[in-house]
Structures are given as structure tokens and as C-alpha cells.
Design an enzyme around this catalytic site. Structure first.
Site, PDB file in Angstrom:
ATOM      1  N   HIS A 191     -15.325  12.825 -17.749  1.00 20.12           N
ATOM      2  CA  HIS A 191     -16.315  12.016 -18.472  1.00 20.12           C
ATOM      3  C   HIS A 191     -15.726  11.381 -19.705  1.00 20.12           C
ATOM      4  CE1 HIS A 191     -19.720  12.828 -16.151  1.00 20.12           C
ATOM      5  NE2 HIS A 191     -19.895  14.089 -16.488  1.00 20.12           N
ATOM      6  N   GLU A 433      -0.640 -12.969  10.374  1.00 18.23           N
ATOM      7  CA  GLU A 433       0.320 -11.919  10.041  1.00 18.23           C
ATOM      8  C   GLU A 433       1.339 -11.716  11.165  1.00 18.23           C
ATOM      9  OE1 GLU A 433      -2.130  -8.418   9.296  1.00 18.23           O
ATOM     10  OE2 GLU A 433      -3.629  -9.201  10.661  1.00 18.23           O
ATOM     11  N   ASP A 457       2.251  -7.523   6.603  1.00 17.61           N
ATOM     12  CA  ASP A 457       2.610  -7.487   8.014  1.00 17.61           C
ATOM     13  C   ASP A 457       3.451  -8.690   8.430  1.00 17.61           C
ATOM     14  OD1 ASP A 457       1.734  -5.051   8.842  1.00 17.61           O
ATOM     15  OD2 ASP A 457      -0.280  -5.723   9.381  1.00 17.61           O
TER      16      ASP A 457
END
Lengths: 575, 88
Positions: A191, A433, A457
Site C-alpha cells: 500500500h 509477422e 516474430d
């Protein structure tokens, strides 16, 4: 005194230089004692709980005003803990049946819960142990009659040094005086770390040794950008950090100014900066960083970490949530890209020798038509909530695109027959790709609405180099002219047909690549949200016309290294 | 005694915020309300109990109410599941 360097986890950006202020938590010592009057002990316990609750009500109110309702909700949860029958029950039971004091009964019971949460295999849950500690400590202090030091008493510029800051400590920090804080325990999701980012106070957490090595009044530098802490800095170090602080603040104000601006080059050309996301929760970050679009929403996360396919309704909810939050801004959703290295436990796919070249993404979707139709239906149903664009991953041939597009149109027609409203302006495009698609971009451009180049890719397939294999990592070359020529081919083909091209790989946010891509005419850049403002700043200083004039020279270079050194020379950057 | 199954659709499962809302809303009811998941059973009126279960997205849970106002308590659960987008 000697300068000393410590380090911890960078939790909130920024740099602060000030005197240390140790926020000590009194050790609350609990001893077991036998009591004679259980009713009186129970009353004492109840009144300590009630006092703690009214304090928490005040802190909650204060937080809602100073910060926001979301932060205030932490204290609603604390209040619930103090009404929890599973916590209060065992305590009153112990007091009554074992005749022991309230302090001991409280400590034993709360320690049981703290231990339970700390032992969980999940960072978020582990942090919840701190909540229980915070809230039960408050009650314990009341029982013992000990007052807890409150950060609200601080009226000088300081850096707080503490073992840990409880949520209730943190909300009392006044950014006017508290310039930063350092704690020995905690992580980026505690927190105190989250609140520090909300308050924009530099912070380093998990530093382990600050309480034992920093005394009140020592000068401390806290560098929340990289987690460094400098104790007793010499004049030269202070001067260096003053500079770093000034340039960070200048950059921050420049970024803040650009947050709501369009991305425009120095010669007035507009490009779109989008973000890549994985879940609807990520949209908040996109908007905070001034994203103009979502260039890639990876839907695989919806399918992962569970034991059956997500239902159509679940998918509609996720897609609608993203579209609504984006409020009309372009949102490109990639259909399921699974297979290869990404597996689903409930989808028993045979092991493949060459998964990256195997049955994955659109290939798998076309084979598992029902699963794919469900996703398309869900996307269509969500489409009325925003500006949806759909793209298919791993397209290698035009037939694959036509087949996928046909399924899309069939599902659209079915929904219309069922009187379900769908958008009529959904663009349908493809990821580029695979080199065959990049080469044939002119043919694709006649049928698709847009291209999005997936560089990660595209590079591995063009270079025939598995990007997971470290021994050939030298072949992962984003700046190889072969890649740049393919990118150019795709962008030119799209523009010829009046279509647009985006890029959603790592390369789109790379500062060396951005000027080249701009010169090549890329229309949309999609990157991680935290890179957007930096990219917008960079683009605002670049001239598209000037970059265009360098393209021929860049594309006729022979190697990746030559391209990088050309670009470094151009930007005057020292390598 | 009445019971009802829910499928959790909220992306974060039943964590801090949804758990607080559920637990907070059930406090006024007299009935016992429990949540069962993964062969574990917790008191739905206990924030610590509910949080410790860590119900994730996609989970199928069972809620059982038992007591004089069980119908009203169950209706409240249904209302919160829907309005907070926790599950259905």
C-alpha cells in the site's frame, strides 16, 4: 562523515534530498496475564475496538478528501476487519474461557491470521498481512495505553525512514513536508508504495538496513528512479543529484504537458501512439500515459490460468470493458494467439517438434472453428461499445485471411438475424509477422482494412533464428536492412490502397527505430504504456520530411550495425 | 436452508474491493451465510475468511444461507453479484 550507498526497491519515481526523520514504531510488548473479571476485560476490549473504529472512520474520511475513494476503500476494509466475527469471536472466547487478558487474546488470534496470509503463494495476499498487522496494532495500542507516533506531526522537510509504513501512516504524509520515504520492508505492490505513486512522493522500499544505519538529521538522498539511497552525501554527489532531480522534473512536466496532446512531428505530421495490453485492467495505465489507442489487445490472457474456455458472455464483458474505457478511441483486438510456446492446460495439443512453426494462432483457430466463432461473436456483441478493430495473428496466405473473414461475416449475419445490435464499422486486418505476407503485402492490401507489423516474430522468421535460443541471439536484428525493407514494403502497399499500417512489437517504442519508422511512413506505433510519453516527446522533435530523405541511404546499408551507427550519428547520440 | 451457485466473472476474482462490498452488505442479516469453493468453506460475513480463500476469476462457487432471513440475505448476495459485476 563518510558517504554511504544503500539500495532497495524503486517504488515511486523521483528524487529527494533532505534530512532523515525516523518514524519509530513503539514495540508493543504483550504479556500473558490471568484476569479475574472477564466482563470488565470484555468491555475494555470492546471499547478499544470502538476507539480504533472511530479513528479509522476519520482517516477514511480524510483519505477520501485528500486522495480518492479507491484509497479510502482500504480503510473500509480495515473497518470490516474490526467487525469480523472470525477475528472477534475467538478473541472474546479466549478471554471468557481461558481468563486471559485482551492484549494476549488479540495478539494470538491476529498472529494466526497474519501467518495464514503471509504463507500464501501470492504477493497480493502476502501484502494483506500488513493490513491485519496495521489494524490490530491500533487496537493493541489502545489496550496498552500507548500512543502511536503519527506522521501528521511533521512540519519540516524530511525524508522518512521507517521499518515499514502502515497504510494509515502513509495517508497522513503531507507531501509539502515529506519529500520521500525509505522503508526496510515492503515491495512495489505494498500500500505504501502504491500511495507514494499516487502522492508522487519518491520512495524506496525493501531497503533492509536503513533503520539500523540512518540516524535522525543525517542528510539522505532517495532516488526512486533506480532504488539508490545515499547517506551523508558529499557536496559533489549532492550537486549531481540536484541536476538529476531538475532534469527529471523538467522531463516530468514536459510529459505531463504532452499527455493530452496529439502526437505531431515538428513538421506537422500526425501519427498515432497506442499501447499493448493484456487485460481490461491495463486500460487505466494506457489512459494515464496519454495513449491515443490500443494497438494490441492480447486476448490470450482471458483463456489462460483457468480450466475451461471462457464463455461467450465472459468474453463480451472483457471486450466491452476495454472498449467502454477507451471511449471511442481505436482499439485493436488480436484474436486468440495460442499454441507454440503458449499452452492452455485444458486444450490438449500434441507436442510439436517445432512449435513456433506449428499449429498456432490463426492456424489453430481455423481448425478449432467453434472456439474461434465464439470469440468472433463475443467481439461483435461488444463492438457497439466503442471503436473496435479486429486482427488475425500469424496470417501466411491470403486464403487464411479470407477464411477467417468469412467466419467473421457469418457470425455477424447470424447476430443480425437474432436482432442483436452490432457495429457496421469494424475494421478487419491482419498481423504481418510472416515474411510471405510481408512480401505479398500488395495483394493483401486490396482485401484487408489494415496491417499491424509484429516485429518480434517477423524478425525471428525472417532471420530463421529462434528468439529463445541465446546461442544465436546475435541474429535477432531489428535493424537488419532485410527487416527494414520488409517493413517498407508493407507500409507502401497499404498506403497505395488507402489503408493504414501499425506496428505492435518492441521495435515501435525503440528510440533508434522511431525516426526510421517515421521516415518509412508508419501510421500507428503501439508500445508498452509507460513508453508513450517518451516517444511522443521524441517524435515532437523529429521532422518527418527530414527522416524520409534518409530512408534510401539507410535501406542501402549492408548490416544492422551500420544502420544503428548511422542513426546514432544522426541523432548526435553517443554510443 | 437455501443455496445457489455462482460463476465468478470479475477479472480479479473475489479480492479486496468486491469482498469488502459483499461482506459489508451481509453484516445486518441474522442468517449464517457461507461460501464454498475448492472443498473449503468460509463465513461470508468474515472479510478475513473471504480474502483468505482467494477466489479467482472463472471459479464456480456455492453460497449457502441458513436462518430466519435467509431469503433476504440471498437476495442481497444476488444483487451485489450483479451490480458489482462479480459473477452470475
Amino acid at each position: 562523515m563518510n558517504q554511504k550507498l544503500l539500495s532497495g526497491i524503486a517504488a515511486s519515481n523521483g528524487i529527494a534530498i533532505a534530512k532523515a526523520f525516523r518514524l519509530e514504531n513503539p514495540e508493543l510488548i504483550v504479556e500473558k496475564a490471568a484476569i479475574s473479571n472477564t466482563d470488565a476485560e470484555l468491555t475494555r476490549f470492546e471499547s478499544a475496538v470502538d476507539q480504533s473504529k472511530s479513528e479509522l472512520e476519520i482517516i477514511k474520511e480524510h483519505t477520501a478528501q485528500q486522495m480518492n475513494d479507491e484509497e479510502a476503500a482500504i480503510f473500509s476494509a480495515h473497518l470490516l476487519v474490526l467487525s469480523d466475527p472470525e477475528l472477534l469471536g475467538p478473541i472474546t472466547e479466549k478471554i471468557r474461557s481461558e481468563n486471559i487478558n485482551a492484549e494476549f487474546a488479540l495478539q494470538e488470534t491476529s498472529n494466526m491470521f497474519i501467518g495464514l496470509f503471509e504463507s500464501m503463494d501470492n504477493d497480493y495476499m502476502k501484502e494483506r498481512a500488513a493490513d491485519i498487522r496495521d489494524v490490530t496494532k491500533r487496537v493493541l495500542a489502545h489496550l496498552l495505553g500507548v500512543s502511536i507516533q503519527s506522521p501528521s506531526i511533521i512540519t519540516d522537510e524530511v525524508i522518512i525512514i521507517a521499518e515499514d509504513l502502515t497504510p494509515s501512516d502513509t495517508v497522513q504524509l503531507n507531501p509539502l513536508y515529506v519529500k520521500g520515504f525509505i522503508t526496510d520492508i515492503g515491495g512495489r505492490t505494498s500500500h505504501s508504495a502504491i500511495l507514494a505513486r499516487t502522492l508522487e512522493i519518491p520512495a524506496v522500499v525493501g531497503a533492509q538496513t536503513v533503520m539500523s544505519s540512518i540516524r535522525n538529521g543525517m542528510t539522505v538522498i532517495v532516488d526512486g528512479l533506480n532504488g539508490d539511497i545515499i547517506v551523508n552525501p558529499d557536496a559533489e554527489t549532492i550537486a549531481r543529484y540536484e541536476d538529476k532531480k531538475a532534469s527529471y522534473e523538467l522531463q516530468k512536466s514536459e510529459w505531463a504537458r504532452l499527455k493530452n496532446e496529439a502526437t505531431v512531428t515538428s513538421d506537422g505530421h500526425h501519427v498515432e501512439l497506442g499501447a499493448n495490453i493484456g487485460t481490461p485492467k491495463d486500460v487505466v495505465g494506457v489512459l494515464e500515459h496519454g495513449g491515443e489507442a490500443i494497438g494490441l489487445y492480447r486476448t490470450e490472457f482471458l483463456y489462460m490460468g483457468r480450466n475451461q474456455f471462457p464463455t461467450e458472455d465472459e468474453q463480451v464483458e472483457a471486450y466491452s470493458s476495454v472498449l467502454k474505457q477507451m471511449d471511442g478511441k481505436p482499439t485493436v483486438v488480436r484474436t486468440l494467439d495460442i499454441g507454440g510456446d503458449k499452452e492452455l492446460s485444458y486444450l490438449q495439443l500434441p507436442k510439436e517438434l517445432n512449435p513456433f512453426l506449428g499449429l498456432r494462432a490463426i492456424r489453430l483457430c481455423l481448425e478449432m472453428e467453434d472456439m474461434f466463432r465464439t470469440q468472433l461473436r463475443a467481439l461483435l456483441r461488444a463492438s457497439i461499445h466503442g471503436n473496435l478493430k479486429i486482427m488475425f495473428p500469424m496470417i501466411a496466405t491470403i486464403e487464411e485471411f479470407r477464411q477467417a473473414k468469412t467466419l467473421f461475416l457469418e457470425e455477424k449475419a447470424k447476430l443480425e438475424n437474432e436482432q442483436i445490435e452490432v457495429s457496421n464499422t469494424i475494421e478487419v486486418g491482419i498481423m504481418v509477422e510472416i515474411p510471405s505476407t510481408a512480401v505479398m503485402a500488395d495483394i493483401f492490401a486490396k482485401e484487408v482494412d489494415f496491417f499491424s507489423i509484429g516485429t518480434n516474430d517477423l524478425i525471428q522468421y525472417t532471420m530463421a533464428a529462434d528468439r529463445m535460443n541465446e546461442r544465436i541471439s546475435y541474429l535477432y536484428q531489428p535493424f537488419n536492412p532485410a527487416i527494414l525493407r520488409l517493413v517498407k514494403n508493407v507500409i507502401d502497399a497499404a498506403h497505395k490502397e488507402g489503408k493504414w499500417t501499425g506496428m505492435c512489437g518492441e521495435m515501435a517504442g525503440d528510440e533508434i527505430a522511431i525516426p526510421i519508422l517515421l521516415g518509412l511512413g508508419l501510421d500507428e506505433f503501439s508500445m508498452s504504456a509507460s513508453s508513450i510519453l517518451k516517444a511522443r516527446t521524441q517524435i515532437s522533435k523529429l521532422s518527418k520530411m527530414e527522416m524520409e530523405s534518409h530512408i534510401d541511404a539507410i535501406l542501402s546499408l549492408s548490416t544492422s550495425e551500420e544502420v544503428v551507427s548511422y542513426m546514432n550519428k544522426l541523432s548526435g547520440m553517443k554510443k | 436452508m437455501i443455496e445457489k451457485q455462482y460463476n465468478i466473472t470479475s477479472a480479479e476474482g473475489i479480492h479486496a474491493r468486491p469482498a469488502s462490498v459483499l461482506v459489508g452488505a451481509l453484516a445486518p442479516f441474522k442468517s449464517e451465510v457461507t461460501l464454498e469453493w475448492n472443498d473449503k468453506k468460509v463465513n461470508l460475513k468474515s472479510i478475513l475468511g473471504v480474502m483468505s480463500l482467494g477466489v479467482s476469476s472463472g471459479a464456480n462457487i456455492n453460497i449457502v444461507a441458513n436462518g430466519e432471513d435467509e431469503e433476504q440475505a440471498m437476495a442481497k448476495v444476488a444483487e451485489i453479484m450483479e451490480t458489482q459485476g462479480i459473477g452470475n
